[in-house]
Scaffold this active site. Structure first.
Site, PDB file in Angstrom:
ATOM      1  N   TYR A  48      25.205  15.433  10.231  1.00 13.21           N
ATOM      2  CA  TYR A  48      26.057  14.429  10.877  1.00 13.21           C
ATOM      3  C   TYR A  48      25.909  14.484  12.393  1.00 13.21           C
ATOM      4  O   TYR A  48      25.608  13.486  13.052  1.00 13.21           O
ATOM      5  CB  TYR A  48      27.515  14.653  10.464  1.00 13.21           C
ATOM      6  CG  TYR A  48      28.492  13.676  11.078  1.00 13.21           C
ATOM      7  CD1 TYR A  48      28.627  12.394  10.564  1.00 13.21           C
ATOM      8  CD2 TYR A  48      29.294  14.030  12.163  1.00 13.21           C
ATOM      9  CE1 TYR A  48      29.525  11.487  11.117  1.00 13.21           C
ATOM     10  CE2 TYR A  48      30.195  13.140  12.725  1.00 13.21           C
ATOM     11  CZ  TYR A  48      30.294  11.871  12.196  1.00 13.21           C
ATOM     12  OH  TYR A  48      31.182  10.971  12.752  1.00 13.21           O
ATOM     13  N   SER A  50      30.104  10.252  17.789  1.00 16.48           N
ATOM     14  CA  SER A  50      31.070  11.299  17.474  1.00 16.48           C
ATOM     15  C   SER A  50      31.007  12.374  18.545  1.00 16.48           C
ATOM     16  O   SER A  50      29.956  12.595  19.159  1.00 16.48           O
ATOM     17  CB  SER A  50      30.752  11.925  16.110  1.00 16.48           C
ATOM     18  OG  SER A  50      31.512  13.119  15.907  1.00 16.48           O
TER      19      SER A  50
END
Length: 265
Positions: free
Chosen positions: A173, A150
């Protein structure tokens, strides 16, 4: 001289995509099938995987084989059984795509120890275990590993664009995805003697359809990059095709960003 069609061809290759029936996972699965690979889609939701496999086989008129497998990445026995089946039925993998993710939305204030530990276990530790299980088969075929990371593995979320816990990005995350980016570089070095290439792809803003219902948030999110919009799932296909095929035969240890230019400013 190798033609582009030869370089991008995945005919007679076998690819495992974890979470391959999901929002971006489906595009990854379709991409590899379109290039001629037999694909294995694996997640905890076997029925979803099975449905996606049937859909893909029909779309390509059964010219490729698509197999669904039950795989809970947090269950070591599940992992062992999954890769034993792959070895038995396919003789190992040519391509491993670590794409699975699940977790709760959290702000720094709301996240609990349990949520943090779950995200690290799901997004980082499971990649380690999956690679450990896959490497013996990948060694035989001089295979490829693609880790889906990401942009938040290398840049921070802008707190100003997030509206409440429902749309925020949990601290766990990005921390986990940053770990996967570094792990990718480590693997690229230490698996190079086996001619296994390892790269990662960092998607930018590709919000799920449910999130897109919040038009105000979508405008804020899209305005954060030079292209001034969010990404559409098909826009990762080119990078997936490149990184999983011999078109990238001299690339390893790289993090390819598909983020509308988000990370340049």
């Amino acid at each position: 001289m190798n033609s582009l069609s030869e370089l991008f061809s995945l005919k007679n290759k076998v690819a495992l995509i974890t979470g391959g029936a999901g929002y971006l996972g489906s595009e990854i699965s379709y991409t590899l099938a379109e290039l001629g690979a037999d694909i294995i889609i694996a997640s905890r939701n076997y029925e979803s995987c099975k449905q996606k496999c049937e859909e893909i086989e029909m779309h390509f008129d059964h010219s490729i084989r698509a197999t669904a497998m039950q795989l809970d990445l947090l269950n070591k026995e599940d992992l062992k059984e999954c890769f034993a089946k792959i070895e038995e039925n396919y003789g190992g993998l040519d391509i491993l795509v670590n794409n699975s993710w699940s977790g709760n939305k959290n702000s720094f204030e709301s996240i609990s120890d349990e949520d943090w530990e779950y995200d690290i276990e799901m997004s980082l530790n499971s990649v380690f275990r999956c690679v450990k299980a896959a490497v013996p088969g990948l060694q035989k075929k001089k295979g490829v590993i693609l880790n889906i990371t990401s942009m938040y593995g290398h840049v921070a979320p802008d707190y100003r664009i997030y509206d409440g816990i429902q749309f925020t990005n949990p601290p766990s995350y990005g921390a986990a995805k940053a770990g996967v980016i570094q792990f990718t570089k480590y693997l690229a070095s230490f698996l190079a003697p086996y001619e296994i290439r390892v790269n990662c792809l960092s998607p930018g803003p590709f919000p799920h359809p449910q999130t897109q219902l919040n038009t105000e948030f979508m405008e804020k999110l899209g305005s954060k990059n030079p292209l001034n919009r969010i990404g559409q799932p098909h826009e990762i296909k080119g990078a997936v095709a490149l990184l999983c095929s011999n078109a990238s035969s001299y690339m390893t240890g790289q993090n390819i960003c598909v983020d509308g230019g988000w990370a340049i400013w």
